[in-house]
Enzyme design. Sequence first.
Site, PDB file in Angstrom:
ATOM      1  N   ARG A 253      37.889  40.449  33.602  1.00  0.00           N
ATOM      2  CA  ARG A 253      36.672  41.176  33.286  1.00  0.00           C
ATOM      3  C   ARG A 253      36.256  40.859  31.861  1.00  0.00           C
ATOM      4  O   ARG A 253      37.096  40.658  30.980  1.00  0.00           O
ATOM      5  CB  ARG A 253      36.884  42.692  33.412  1.00  0.00           C
TER       6      ARG A 253
ATOM      7  N   ARG B 271      43.881  31.360  49.850  1.00  0.00           N
ATOM      8  CA  ARG B 271      44.348  32.725  50.093  1.00  0.00           C
ATOM      9  C   ARG B 271      43.276  33.557  50.782  1.00  0.00           C
ATOM     10  O   ARG B 271      42.101  33.303  50.660  1.00  0.00           O
ATOM     11  CB  ARG B 271      44.731  33.401  48.763  1.00  0.00           C
TER      12      ARG B 271
ATOM     13  N   LYS C  80      40.647  28.252  37.172  1.00  0.00           N
ATOM     14  CA  LYS C  80      41.676  27.908  38.153  1.00  0.00           C
ATOM     15  C   LYS C  80      41.829  26.398  38.270  1.00  0.00           C
ATOM     16  O   LYS C  80      40.876  25.675  38.541  1.00  0.00           O
ATOM     17  CB  LYS C  80      41.330  28.509  39.520  1.00  0.00           C
TER      18      LYS C  80
END
Length: 330
Positions: free
Chosen positions: A328, A125, A190
């Site tokens: 975060r 991306r 991921k």
Amino acid sequence: MSISDQLIRLLNLLADGQFHSGTELASVLDVSRSAVWKHLHALDGLGIELVGVSGKGYKLQRPIQLLDRQQISGRLESRAKALISELEIYPAIASTNGYLMQLAQRSQATGRVCLAEYQTAGKGRRGRTWVSPFGHNIYLSILWRYQNGPGAIAGLSLALGVAVARALSRAGVQEVGLKWPNDIYWRERKLAGILIEVSGESGGPCHAVIGLGLNLYLPEQQAETIEQAWVDLRHIMGDDVMQQRNRLVALLLNEMLPVIADFEEQTLRAFIGDWRKWDCMRGKAVSIYIGEQAFTGIVRGIDEQGLLLLEDEQGKQRAFASGEVSFRAT
């Protein structure tokens, strides 16, 4: 990068993970010992880890399973098989998505599936490069044509996230998570990514190329350039997963192709419930980046249109249609 037939033959010989002497490899390939050495050196450049032991020969650090059209086709369910017009497998290609985008410009092809062992310019991306070592992962793209324009397939990436999660669950992967808008995660790392490229008329015929990159095994050296937390299936399931690449491709196609083919009729509504079930972001503190702007808050899920809902420190919710999301620390 060109990968010769001899190099593929050499890999097929070494794929079992056993030691093979240089003399044996030279004899089977009908080449000199020096030619064998050059081929072995070339494998290192492809990210394939080799072990050499004096008196025993050479073997792969880990056995691999090369992609095979017959093995994949033999595992396809009847619906998925009927939706494929052609399945192509390349030893090396710049990008499976790029190849199908070019094909779409010069033909009316649809239902085309492209797989590669190695990508020299794999697409992620936002212009990122997808790390693509040879024979270790799954690099898969599908070309499909739609009649009602890009607006009619809004939310397709979310629906395909559900399809990939279903396939991984069928493969025995537990704790799969979906990270908005198009990533597949495992324990906040991921595991896979989806990239959809669309071209065509705003309210008329268009085509979409759906790309999927799934990590089976990422050698540390090749993964050094990855800037985010990542994981591969070998870490989750062990070395045996490297012998399941063809099965995994078939599982993915069995789930993805019906979603792609039926999406204009079903729309995102048919997948919202399942997406929320696999949502790994809900309740987490994140930052959303849009250009140079950053928005922070707590994720409250997605709405019926697939927009991400973020609650700020004042308790106000805002819906986002796009953006780069990062977890975060809390």
